[in-house]
Write a protein that holds these residues in place. Structure first.
Motif, PDB file in Angstrom:
ATOM      1  N   LEU A  17       0.854  -1.196   0.000  1.00  0.00           N
ATOM      2  CA  LEU A  17       0.000   0.000   0.000  1.00  0.00           C
ATOM      3  C   LEU A  17       0.883   1.237   0.000  1.00  0.00           C
ATOM      4  N   THR A  18       0.671   2.100  -1.018  1.00  0.00           N
ATOM      5  CA  THR A  18       1.415   3.362  -1.129  1.00  0.00           C
ATOM      6  C   THR A  18       0.407   4.507  -1.159  1.00  0.00           C
ATOM      7  N   VAL A  19       0.619   5.523  -0.298  1.00  0.00           N
ATOM      8  CA  VAL A  19      -0.268   6.699  -0.250  1.00  0.00           C
ATOM      9  C   VAL A  19       0.386   7.821  -1.053  1.00  0.00           C
ATOM     10  N   GLU A  44      -5.946   1.588  -7.734  1.00  0.00           N
ATOM     11  CA  GLU A  44      -5.930   2.880  -7.031  1.00  0.00           C
ATOM     12  C   GLU A  44      -7.317   3.187  -6.490  1.00  0.00           C
ATOM     13  N   LEU A  45      -7.316   3.847  -5.332  1.00  0.00           N
ATOM     14  CA  LEU A  45      -8.578   4.186  -4.686  1.00  0.00           C
ATOM     15  C   LEU A  45      -8.413   5.557  -4.015  1.00  0.00           C
ATOM     16  N   ALA A  46      -9.226   6.521  -4.514  1.00  0.00           N
ATOM     17  CA  ALA A  46      -9.126   7.894  -3.997  1.00  0.00           C
ATOM     18  C   ALA A  46      -9.788   8.003  -2.631  1.00  0.00           C
ATOM     19  N   LEU A  47      -9.542   9.122  -1.936  1.00  0.00           N
ATOM     20  CA  LEU A  47     -10.101   9.336  -0.601  1.00  0.00           C
ATOM     21  C   LEU A  47     -11.621   9.391  -0.662  1.00  0.00           C
ATOM     22  N   GLU A  48     -12.186  10.081  -1.671  1.00  0.00           N
ATOM     23  CA  GLU A  48     -13.626  10.190  -1.780  1.00  0.00           C
ATOM     24  C   GLU A  48     -14.270   8.812  -1.980  1.00  0.00           C
ATOM     25  N   GLU A  49     -13.605   7.934  -2.764  1.00  0.00           N
ATOM     26  CA  GLU A  49     -14.155   6.594  -2.996  1.00  0.00           C
ATOM     27  C   GLU A  49     -14.121   5.762  -1.723  1.00  0.00           C
ATOM     28  N   ARG A  50     -13.091   5.928  -0.943  1.00  0.00           N
ATOM     29  CA  ARG A  50     -12.991   5.170   0.305  1.00  0.00           C
ATOM     30  C   ARG A  50     -14.069   5.622   1.284  1.00  0.00           C
ATOM     31  N   SER A  51     -14.273   6.932   1.351  1.00  0.00           N
ATOM     32  CA  SER A  51     -15.296   7.462   2.251  1.00  0.00           C
ATOM     33  C   SER A  51     -16.683   6.986   1.851  1.00  0.00           C
ATOM     34  N   LEU A  52     -16.966   6.947   0.538  1.00  0.00           N
ATOM     35  CA  LEU A  52     -18.263   6.477   0.075  1.00  0.00           C
ATOM     36  C   LEU A  52     -18.483   5.001   0.406  1.00  0.00           C
TER      37      LEU A  52
END
Length: 726
Positions: free
Chosen positions: A629-631, A688-696
């Protein structure tokens, strides 16, 4: 000369039995006058093979014997063609097997039962009546009302002979693969009617002997290969003296027996012998025999009826010893006693006395034992004759009895093992690929084994509803298989575990494991299928009683980490993955969970069934590894992993493993692995998974795990955990 004269005279007086007795007496006289050579008696058969010659006499057998027999009927060889996939890592082959049906005549006299059968020196049928190869056997005792064998009747039709009054064996479709695809050299252990461990003179010469006294001492079997009956009796008389008795019941023959209670003391001689001054008239004693019989050849019961030799006690003379052949079954002790008695009689032979008495006692008849009032020892009455001045008895000196019982050893022998045919142990399994075969073809194997090496293999079938479809044979090589005796703990299957071990009990004797080193483990040595997990071991320790401890484990090999993570309970199947496994052709055996394999061997009382274990394992993609996992800037997650390939046991550094599958594809899921909340399909080992997608995802489905599976041509891998959203 005496033989011819007394045969004619006996026939004129007493008919056929009289002629036989006359010939016997004549042979005894000729032997006493002319002597014999260094080898006497009929030659022993060196366990000759079965024949099929016209004009060969069928021997009469008494007691227990081992005989070769004569083939009296046979079919042509029956050829069977079978395509069989090779063993592990070997190509498919077409095999041809042959069988034959034939009948073998054993004896012209009835037999009580059939014992063991030898084929090319190895046991074809054991003492428990178990046939060691595939086929059927039927035995006909040799009575006058034996039925026609159905197989011979089917071949010959209305002209089929019943072979009555002839004991014979019929083999039906006997497999010949173990004998070079030919009818082997056979010999049979037989037990005749009238006594399985004794020989009766009453059966040899019906009407000429009777009562228990007519049983020969020490003879446990006798083979009469034909010819004049007098020759057979003369052969026996050389070793076990016979007496001929003429009485009111006619002519009789009996073994000479000495019963101390029945010995009569004769009265004094009527007239002294004027010439000698002694009471014994014409007393004679011959010089010791020029060639004293020194050895006896016979069939030794303790050595599976192989010819044996026992020598008499006493001094040895220079030159060739006199050997006597007796076609009889004896024990070593019995043969030694007969040889000693024969030598003792030879030393005392021809000591005779003529004794005249006034009246003949009814008990005084030829063969009776008597004592003389003025001489030591025991005498047999050989004959008597009426004279004007009384009855003159011809007496023959009885050799002293041997007081000590001699004990002898038949010698060392290596008889073929006669182990009861064990039942077949069967497992059917699919194993991970090894990179050497077509990755699109499932790797299916049958593991067949048994309790000991007496197992002769089994025919394999696909069990489909109510029918069996042949798929090959197992061969005779036993697979190394067994079961866990202790639980095998779960493992992360990441590192070599030098102290970990498992305890296994094998299905039979003679199966074993071998040690290896790190290089061997790297090359795939010592692989076990434990349930659905492939385990490698470094050291093997035999504990006895078929138990082994295997230590130094590599767990979860071949992509079976998920099975290693759950562990295994006792009695889980353990199979060594080596060349003893029988490959199954996927064209004949579908790789499905409902597939069942059947085995039928000579020692199986009923069909052995095994369900296919681990279906789909060989074509299931391996789970990806090394999740990372890379941020990135902007709090974007980049998830990466490394793919693996089926059959690639060795993972070389800095070398990309082959894809194996038709295309590279992965399934990334969020939530339960069996029914994810959301799933994505990707064509490269990254996601890849953006912050908005994770929150949703969290607001819609709650906290859960992210995982990835590789999608292969024939299935999906186990999931690899990537990250947890919370």
């Amino acid at each position: 000369m005496a033989t011819l004269l007394l045969t004619a005279l006996g026939t004129a007086i007493g008919g056929p039995i009289g002629g036989t007795i006359g010939a016997l007496i004549g042979r005894q006289a000729d032997a006493a006058i002319f002597g014999g050579g260094s080898r006497q008696g009929p030659r022993l058969r060196e366990l000759t093979v079965s024949t099929s010659s016209y004009g060969q006499p069928l021997a009469r057998h008494f007691g227990r014997m081992r005989v070769p027999g004569t083939i009296i009927w046979s079919t042509d060889l029956i050829e069977s063609k079978r395509k069989q996939k090779g063993r592990k890592g070997q190509p498919s082959t077409v095999t041809y097997s042959y069988s034959a049906s034939f009948a073998v005549a054993l004896s012209s006299t009835p037999l009580a039962r059939l014992g063991r059968i030898w084929a090319d020196g190895n046991l074809l049928r054991g003492a428990l009546d178990d046939l060691k190869v595939a086929g059927k056997i039927r035995f006909y005792h040799g009575y006058g009302d034996d039925p026609v064998d159905p197989l011979i009747a089917a071949d010959k039709g209305g002209l089929a002979p019943a072979f009555r009054d002839c004991a014979y064996v019929v083999f039906e479709e006997l497999e010949l693969g173990d004998f070079g695809n030919r009818i082997p050299a056979l010999s049979f252990e037989i037990f005749a009617e009238g006594g399985e461990t004794s020989v009766s003179l009453e059966l040899m010469v019906p009407g000429a002997a009777e009562g228990p006294s007519a049983t020969f001492a020490h003879l446990r079997g006798y083979a009469d290969d034909g010819g004049p009956l007098a020759a057979t009796l003369a052969t026996i008389d050389e070793i076990i003296p016979l007496v001929c008795i003429s009485g009111r019941d006619g002519l009789r023959i009996a073994p000479r027996a000495l019963q101390q209670a029945d010995i009569i003391t004769l009265p004094q001689q009527l007239f002294p012998d004027e010439r000698s001054g002694n009471e014994g008239r014409h007393k004679q004693r011959a010089a010791p025999a020029a060639r004293e019989p020194a050895a006896l050849r016979y069939y030794d019961e303790g050595r599976d009826y192989q010819p044996g030799v026992q020598r008499a006690l006493g001094s040895r003379r220079y030159g060739r010893e006199t050997m006597f052949d007796l076609p009889a079954t004896l024990t070593a002790d019995g043969a030694r006693q007969l040889a000693n008695r024969r030598a003792t009689r030879a030393r005392w032979q021809n000591e005779t006395v003529l004794w005249r008495i006034g009246e003949l006692d009814p008990r005084l008849q030829p063969g009776a034992a008597v004592r003389l009032p003025t001489m030591r020892g025991v005498w047999f009455i050989s004959s008597w004759e009426w004279f004007e001045g009384g009855v003159e008895l011809s007496l023959e000196r009885v050799a002293p009895e041997l007081t000590a019982q001699t004990i002898s050893d038949p010698g060392d022998t290596l008889p073929p093992a006669d182990e009861p045919m064990p039942p077949t142990r069967l497992e059917a399994l699919e194993v991970p690929g090894d990179g050497n075969l077509n990755p699109a073809s499932p790797l299916l194997f049958a593991a067949t084994s048994a309790a000991h090496s007496g197992w002769r293999g089994a025919a394999l079938y696909l069990a489909e509803s109510s029918r069996l479809i042949p798929i090959g044979s197992s061969g005779t090589q036993r697979a190394v298989m067994g079961a866990l005796l202790e639980p095998l703990a779960p493992s992360s299957a990441v590192l070599f575990e030098p102290t970990s071990s498992l305890l296994v009990e094998l299905v039979g004797e003679g199966l074993d494991f071998a040690d290896t080193d790190v290089s061997g483990l790297a090359n795939g040595a010592n692989r076990l299928m434990v349930g659905g997990e492939v385990v490698q071991f470094a050291r093997a320790e035999a504990l006895g009683e078929r138990q082994w401890r295997l230590q130094g484990l590599l767990r979860g090999r071949g992509g079976t980490e998920a099975e290693a993570a759950t562990g295994h309970s006792p009695q889980t199947s353990v199979i060594l993955l080596d060349d003893s496994l029988v490959a199954l052709d996927p064209a004949d055996v579908p790789p499905l969970a409902t597939t069942r394999i059947a085995a039928i061997g000579p020692g199986d009382p009923e069909i052995v069934i095994a369900e296919l274990r681990n279906p789909g394992l060989s074509r299931r993609p391996l789970a990806p590894v090394h999740a990372r996992l890379t941020v990135t800037p902007g709090n974007r997650w980049e998830l990466c992993w490394t793919r693996r390939a089926r059959g690639q046991w060795r993972w070389e550094d800095l070398v990309e493993v082959p894809l194996v599958e038709e295309q590279e594809q992965y399934l990334v899921g969020y939530g339960p692995a069996l029914s994810p909340f959301v799933a994505w399909s990707v064509n490269e080992p990254r996601f890849e998974l953006a912050l908005e997608e994770r929150s949703l995802l969290i607001s819609t489905h709650g906290t859960a795990a992210l995982w990835v599976r590789q999608i292969g041509t024939f299935g999906q891998s186990h999931p690899l955990f990537l990250a947890h959203l919370s």
